[in-house]
Design a protein around this motif. Structure first.
Motif: not given
Ligand SMILES: Nc1ncnc2c1ncn2[C@@H]1O[C@H](COP(=O)(O)OP(=O)(O)OP(=O)(O)O)[C@@H](O)[C@H]1O
Ligand SMILES: Cc1ncc(COP(=O)(O)O)c(N)n1
Length: 262
Positions: A19-23, A102-105, A211-215, A233-242
């Motif tokens: 939840i925290q990563a998502d928000l 979006v279902v992150d299993p 979680c972050t990528f799917a969010a 955008v998600a891919k660029r978001f997670i790349q920067a975040a890592v």
């Protein structure tokens, strides 16, 4: 216009996943975040110290409260833990006629702690996959859902087709668990495959990447973006975040939810 997204997932006390990563991700992408918590975990960068599921009734109340007053433009699911919870969430998605799902299993935390009971896998396949606009399995999750091997890109593409046949509209196969220096995330839209390649960043601070990528995908869908734009955008978001991790905690630290700017 205020765009709104709801996450139905578990709480990570350590703030890096769930939840925290998502928000945090919704917020960074200028989407108003709302939550229905399915389970509380006692967790930090060293692992999961406890899992405390909430009752189905408690989750139903949270979803109803959000739905009747705040109408989310997109909904993400994360840790659901039991088949009862999966059935409830599927029922609520249908009741409120939500479509951008979006279902992150989520099945297992990085350290190995189970976040989904084994007996709940069938419920996921039967009740939730047919409602998924986007499914974001990592490689071990795709293996469990399809019973197929994930070693080669071709095998991963075959598995994506199978998941599409199971009712998923768009399958996004995450490549974090692959071998080598190059990471390949694959999107299958029922006709074609699209690939996002990136350099694997050599770091142990990858807690909550999934979680972050799917969010980030969810946030972009809430804004009415296409799936192709959303994954981009998600891919660029997670790349920067890592790339720009915060170096906190003594184990597998969280990613940096402040790093990406649209
Ligand atoms: N070391 C890394 N460097 C760059 N990108 C990464 C790295 N690890 C994961 N990613 C990216 O993060 C996203 C999530 O991928 P991953 O396969 O790790 O998901 P996951 O296993 O569900 O994550 P989690 O560990 O949170 O469950 C993907 O886009 C993947 O390419
Ligand atoms: C509440 C919750 N949801 C999801 C994850 C998966 O994230 P990770 O695999 O990075 O630990 C987690 N650890 N905790």
């Amino acid at each position: 216009m205020v765009y709104k997204a709801l996450t139905i997932a578990g709480s990570d006390s350590g703030g890096g996943a769930g939840i925290q990563a998502d928000l945090k991700t919704f917020h960074q992408l200028r989407v108003f975040g709302m939550s229905a918590i399915t389970a509380v975990t006692a967790q930090n960068t060293l692992g999961v110290q406890g899992v405390y599921p909430l009752s189905v009734e408690a989750v139903e109340r949270q979803i109803d409260s959000v739905a009747v007053d705040l109408s989310p433009h997109a909904v993400k699911t994360g840790m659901l833990f039991s088949h009862e919870m999966i059935e409830l969430v599927a029922h609520k998605i249908k009741q409120y006629k939500w479509t951008r799902i979006v279902v992150d299993p989520v099945m297992i935390a990085k350290g190995g702690a189970p976040l989904l009971k084994q007996e709940a896998v069938e419920a996921l396949q039967r009740h939730l996959l047919p409602l998924a606009y986007v499914l974001t399995p990592n490689m071990p999750e795709a293996e469990v859902l399809t019973n197929m091997q994930m070693e080669t890109i071709e095998q991963r593409k075959e598995a994506a087709k199978k998941l599409h046949d199971m009712g998923v509209r768009y399958v996004v196969m995450k490549g974090g668990h692959g071998e080598g220096n190059e990471l390949i995330d694959i999107l299958y839209d029922g006709e074609q495959f699209y690939e996002w390649k990136s350099k694997r960043i050599d770091t142990k601070h990858t807690h909550g990447t999934g979680c972050t990528f799917a969010a980030a995908i969810t946030a972009q869908l809430a804004k009415g973006k296409t799936i192709y734009e959303a994954v981009d955008v998600a891919k660029r978001f997670i790349q920067a975040a890592v790339e720009q991790t915060l170096q906190i905690g003594s184990g597998h630290g969280p990613t940096n939810h402040w790093a990406f700017h649209e």
